[in-house]
Write an enzyme that holds these catalytic residues in place. Structure first.
Site, PDB file in Angstrom:
ATOM      1  N   ASP A  48       7.316  -2.087  29.734  1.00  0.00           N
ATOM      2  CA  ASP A  48       7.355  -3.256  30.267  1.00  0.00           C
ATOM      3  C   ASP A  48       6.534  -4.024  30.368  1.00  0.00           C
ATOM      4  OD1 ASP A  48       9.601  -1.565  29.832  1.00  0.00           O
ATOM      5  OD2 ASP A  48       9.077  -0.533  31.794  1.00  0.00           O
ATOM      6  N   THR A  49       7.037  -5.781  30.024  1.00  0.00           N
ATOM      7  CA  THR A  49       5.698  -6.544  30.415  1.00  0.00           C
ATOM      8  C   THR A  49       5.157  -6.102  31.475  1.00  0.00           C
ATOM      9  OG1 THR A  49       7.434  -8.105  29.322  1.00  0.00           O
ATOM     10  CG2 THR A  49       5.093  -9.282  30.775  1.00  0.00           C
TER      11      THR A  49
END
Length: 245
Positions: A110-111
């Site tokens: 995930d970012t």
């Protein structure tokens, strides 16, 4: 294994792989510490095909000569797990050394999650690492809100049912805890979307910060955030064993 008239002498293969000098490699063979395709080899001068034969020293797999690139990146928070982004956000390619090979990432983070990402141009290895059937374990270090008590740890060990099915970590280890926060290592062999965050939400300890610190035998170690390194010979050999290549 190849016929005696073909291939490369075993001690030369070991020397080329950086195991030891040719003379020291001969000693390893003499001492019965080298296996080829599951058979201990003690005779000198055996010819092998390093591309096809499985060679081990003291039980550790010696990978074939590298024709591909294998990198580990410690992805920073805020970086998207793609090589380019139409919105102009920072991507993995911003952190890679200049190379003529076109690399792609194995899996995603995930970012807002940092940590270990493998980048390679070895399509078969990438496919196997990502495929659920090989059950490659991934370890995360999660900083969560609140004090994670022993009862909750036992609940996590037994497994928790999320909206898309049950999830049971392979291993849970409490690193530290205070009244306000806890650090916990979580090892899973599945890659459902945001599974660690959802798991900790389900037991009332939302994740404040998350980092992936291992994929199979590959450890992040002391690699600084935003830096890359080559996968080591020992890591690659263990990785090939893990995915049965």
């Amino acid at each position: 294994m190849t016929e005696e008239t073909e291939g490369i002498r075993l001690q030369k293969v070991l020397a080329a792989a950086g195991i030891a000098s040719r003379r020291a490699s001969e000693n390893l063979i003499h001492e019965g510490r080298v296996e080829v395709n599951g058979r201990v080899v003690t005779e000198q001068g055996l010819r092998v095909d390093p591309e096809r034969d499985t060679i081990r020293v003291d039980g550790s797999r010696i990978p074939p000569p590298r024709h591909h690139k294998y990198l580990v990146l410690n992805k920073p928070r805020g970086v998207v797990s793609t090589m380019e982004d139409p919105e102009g956000r920072p991507t993995l390619s911003d952190y890679l050394p200049r190379t003529k090979e076109r690399l792609f990432h194995v899996g995603r983070l995930d970012t807002d999650t940092e940590g270990l990402i493998i980048l390679t141009n070895d399509g078969e290895l990438a496919h196997r690492l990502a495929h659920p059937s090989y059950e490659v374990p991934k370890t995360y270090l999660a900083e969560v809100a609140g004090s994670l008590d022993n009862k909750t740890l036992r609940r996590l060990e037994k497994g928790v049912t999320l909206d898309d099915g049950p999830v049971r970590p392979d291993k849970i280890k409490l690193v530290s805890r205070t009244d306000r926060r806890s650090l916990v290592n979580i090892t899973l062999h599945e890659g459902r979307n945001r599974v660690v965050r959802r798991l900790m939400d389900a037991v009332g300890h939302p994740v404040d910060r998350l980092a992936r610190i291992a994929i199979g035998p590959i450890r992040l170690g002391q690699l600084p955030v935003g830096e890359t390194r080559e996968v080591t010979r020992d890591e690659l050999g263990a990785l090939l064993d893990l995915v049965k290549m």
